[in-house]
Design an enzyme around this catalytic site. Structure first.
Site: not given
Length: 105
Positions: A30, A33
């Site tokens: 991600c 993230c």
């Protein structure tokens, strides 16, 4: 305080009854993230022992993600004495996260 990696098996021990805990639900693939990780590191250094910061890899720990209704990542859930009290989804600034933490301490 260092950021703690939490699994489905250790979630309750690490989060419940621990005062204020910020849990980052994330995954290694991600992009946002990865972008929020250094923000959380800075935050951990600033708040010291007053707040615990934990990370849950949703790929490896789907039970915890499902239990708290995590649909998108990163999702940050703020816990106070084991109960979820706030939630933000997506990339957030350190200032915003500090403001939310201040509300719940």
């Amino acid at each position: 305080m260092a950021i703690v990696n939490v699994s489905d098996q250790t979630f309750n021990n690490e989060v419940e009854g621990q005062g204020t805990v910020l849990v980052d639900f994330w995954a290694p693939w991600c992009g946002p993230c990865k972008m929020i990780a250094p923000i959380l590191e800075d935050l951990a250094n600033e708040v010291g022992d007053s707040v615990k910061i934990a990370k849950v890899n949703v790929d490896e720990n789907p039970e915890s993600a499902s239990r708290f209704g995590v649909m998108s990542i990163p999702t940050l859930i703020f816990f106070k004495d084991g109960q979820p009290v706030d939630k933000v989804v997506g990339l957030n600034s350190k200032e915003n996260l500090k403001n939310i933490l201040a509300k719940h301490q």
